[in-house]
Motif scaffolding. Structure first.
Motif, mmCIF file in Angstrom:
data_model
loop_
_atom_site.group_PDB
_atom_site.id
_atom_site.type_symbol
_atom_site.label_atom_id
_atom_site.label_comp_id
_atom_site.label_asym_id
_atom_site.label_seq_id
_atom_site.Cartn_x
_atom_site.Cartn_y
_atom_site.Cartn_z
ATOM 1 N N UNK A 183 0.834 -1.222 0.000
ATOM 2 C CA UNK A 183 0.000 0.000 0.000
ATOM 3 C C UNK A 183 0.863 1.265 0.000
ATOM 4 N N UNK A 184 0.517 2.211 -0.880
ATOM 5 C CA UNK A 184 1.277 3.479 -0.949
ATOM 6 C C UNK A 184 0.358 4.686 -0.701
ATOM 7 N N UNK A 185 -0.840 4.627 -1.266
ATOM 8 C CA UNK A 185 -1.701 5.819 -1.247
ATOM 9 C C UNK A 185 -3.144 5.448 -0.895
ATOM 10 N N UNK A 186 -3.853 6.448 -0.432
ATOM 11 C CA UNK A 186 -5.301 6.283 -0.209
ATOM 12 C C UNK A 186 -6.014 7.396 -0.978
ATOM 13 N N UNK A 187 -6.908 6.988 -1.865
ATOM 14 C CA UNK A 187 -7.718 7.955 -2.615
ATOM 15 C C UNK A 187 -9.030 8.117 -1.849
ATOM 16 N N UNK A 188 -9.325 9.334 -1.439
ATOM 17 C CA UNK A 188 -10.544 9.586 -0.661
ATOM 18 C C UNK A 188 -11.546 10.371 -1.519
ATOM 19 N N UNK A 189 -12.769 9.875 -1.566
ATOM 20 C CA UNK A 189 -13.800 10.571 -2.344
ATOM 21 C C UNK A 189 -14.972 10.927 -1.437
ATOM 22 N N UNK A 190 -15.595 12.042 -1.732
ATOM 23 C CA UNK A 190 -16.704 12.542 -0.911
ATOM 24 C C UNK A 190 -17.904 12.771 -1.824
ATOM 25 N N UNK A 191 -19.024 12.159 -1.469
ATOM 26 C CA UNK A 191 -20.248 12.339 -2.263
ATOM 27 C C UNK A 191 -21.225 13.218 -1.487
ATOM 28 N N UNK A 192 -21.757 14.205 -2.151
ATOM 29 C CA UNK A 192 -22.749 15.102 -1.557
ATOM 30 C C UNK A 192 -24.109 14.397 -1.577
ATOM 31 N N UNK A 193 -24.583 13.998 -0.390
ATOM 32 C CA UNK A 193 -25.829 13.229 -0.324
ATOM 33 C C UNK A 193 -27.063 14.118 -0.180
ATOM 34 N N UNK A 194 -26.849 15.426 -0.268
ATOM 35 C CA UNK A 194 -27.956 16.355 0.004
ATOM 36 C C UNK A 194 -28.135 17.314 -1.171
ATOM 37 N N UNK A 195 -28.151 16.749 -2.389
ATOM 38 C CA UNK A 195 -28.361 17.613 -3.559
ATOM 39 C C UNK A 195 -29.846 17.816 -3.812
ATOM 40 N N UNK A 196 -30.633 16.877 -3.258
ATOM 41 C CA UNK A 196 -32.088 16.958 -3.439
ATOM 42 C C UNK A 196 -32.747 16.947 -2.058
ATOM 43 N N UNK A 197 -34.005 17.344 -2.019
ATOM 44 C CA UNK A 197 -34.674 17.423 -0.719
ATOM 45 C C UNK A 197 -35.086 16.028 -0.246
ATOM 46 N N UNK A 198 -35.343 15.935 1.043
ATOM 47 C CA UNK A 198 -35.796 14.675 1.633
ATOM 48 C C UNK A 198 -37.270 14.821 2.008
#
Ligand code: SF4
Ligand code: SF4
Length: 380
Positions: A64-79
């Motif tokens: 292991x050399x690297x960690x790719x971190x991704x972030x998803x916006x879960x609040x683009x639409x209303x609930x």
């Protein structure tokens, strides 16, 4: 273009809102914190995918050399209003990494496929400490409620990480608690005292954890560790049946998104159409298949735990109009469901519920249900 740039472009094209890269070095602070509070986190530490392993990625994957971190916006639409206050927003957004044919699992698989197709070996099992790794990769900052916040979005985000064997260009960490110094709104609002000081949660008292981790050890007698939820916690669970958003809802860092006029999510609107706590309490196979599983397909797997959570939520409404539904649940084939329905009746209180509980007691053979009926009647 470098591989780093290709990876970032692809992640953003997939719909992730932030992407950052950090080294695969260990997370010693995380390890010592978990060890210091292992009584609180025993259920988590002892899982096969122990977070302690994920905190030392090279112990699991020496290359292991690297960690790719991704972030998803879960609040683009209303609930939908019908689901807010019952199901945490992040679960409404189907935040799970599996199965890979559902939305977030599919996005995660596409990202992993891209990395593999570009010559990276990706470990499929390591679960790095996501919030901390995302901070080290420069994508988020911390809040005193323990959640990670992405600038311009807030804390309703889904964070995922990929441990790979390639060296990349690394982002500057953003280890920062970006809260107004005097703000303690989240700590003050936590109904169970689970959030007991900045950045410190006792999961055993957290509503969401009680909703699902209590199922992992199986059924348990009254007062014993397992599916049993302490009455003092039940009373504070409100109408939540899957997760709790309170310490995020009160947060000033989330207000912009919470108050925004957002487009409706058609899938959620459809599920919410006939979503009722009473249907969850007296759960039919059809409602389970059509309304519960499409939305809550991970964490809680058995019907009876949804029914238990619904019985608590209904009891907490204190609304006598639910007495017929709870009375019906007193006939359920599962002793656990009958027991929590009894608690719900006791919570609503009054002479009508007392009569129902008294008549149920004589015929009850399940020890758990019997003890709950007695407790609801005030019999020791
Ligand atoms: S999720 Fe709810 S119960 Fe858990 S710490 Fe936050 S406010 Fe408290
Ligand atoms: S409520 Fe206040 S203290 Fe808590 S996370 Fe939000 S800004 Fe920070």
């Amino acid at each position: 273009m470098s591989l780093t740039e290709d990876i970032k472009d692809f992640a953003l094209d997939l719909g992730y809102s932030r992407v950052g890269i950090t080294t695969a070095d260990p997370f010693p602070g995380y390890i010592s914190e978990l060890r210091a509070r292992q009584d609180m986190y025993a259920f988590y530490i002892n899982r096969p995918t122990s977070p302690l392993k994920g905190a030392e990625p090279r112990n699991v994957m020496p290359s292991a050399k690297s960690i790719v971190m991704v972030v998803y916006d879960a609040f683009k639409e209303s609930f939908p209003e019908k689901l807010v206050g019952k199901i945490g927003r992040i679960y409404q957004a189907r935040c799970y990494l599996s199965p890979s044919h559902r939305i977030n699992g599919a996005r995660y698989r596409l990202m992993r496929d891209f990395l593999e197709n570009n010559g990276c070996h990706v470990d499929h099992k390591i679960r790095v400490p996501e919030r901390l790794a995302a901070c080290r990769a420069g994508t988020v900052t911390y809040g005193k409620n323990g959640f990670a916040f992405a600038d311009g979005i807030g804390s309703f985000i889904i964070i995922s990480g990929f441990v790979i064997d390639r060296e990349l260009e690394y982002d500057a960490p953003t280890y920062e608690v970006k809260c107004p110094p005097k703000c303690t709104l989240c700590i003050d609002a936590c109904p169970t005292g689970s959030l007991y000081e900045p950045m410190k949660i006792d999961p055993r008292r957290c509503i969401g954890f009680n909703h699902w981790t209590t199922q992992e050890k199986g059924d348990s007698p009254v007062g014993k560790e397992g599916s049993y939820i302490l009455p003092e916690i039940r009373e504070k669970m409100g109408t939540w049946i899957h997760g709790c958003d309170i310490c995020q809802e009160v947060c000033p860092r989330n207000q912009e998104r919470l108050k925004a006029q957002l487009p409706q999510n058609e899938f959620l609107a459809r599920v919410a159409e006939d979503f009722e706590l009473t249907k969850l309490l007296n759960l039919t196979d059809e409602f389970f298949t059509k309304r519960v599983r499409p939305l809550m397909y991970n964490y809680i797997h058995k019907k009876k735990y949804f029914q238990r959570n619904a019985a608590i939520a209904i009891g907490n409404t204190g609304d006598p109009s639910f007495i017929p539904d709870l009375t019906k649940a007193m006939q359920d084939t599962e002793g656990m469901v009958r027991g929590y329905a009894a608690w719900g009746l006791g919570r609503i209180g009054g002479s009508r519920t007392r009569k129902i509980l008294e008549s149920s007691l004589s015929g009850e053979t399940d020890e758990f249900a019997k003890a709950e009926i007695q407790a609801a009647l005030g019999i020791n």
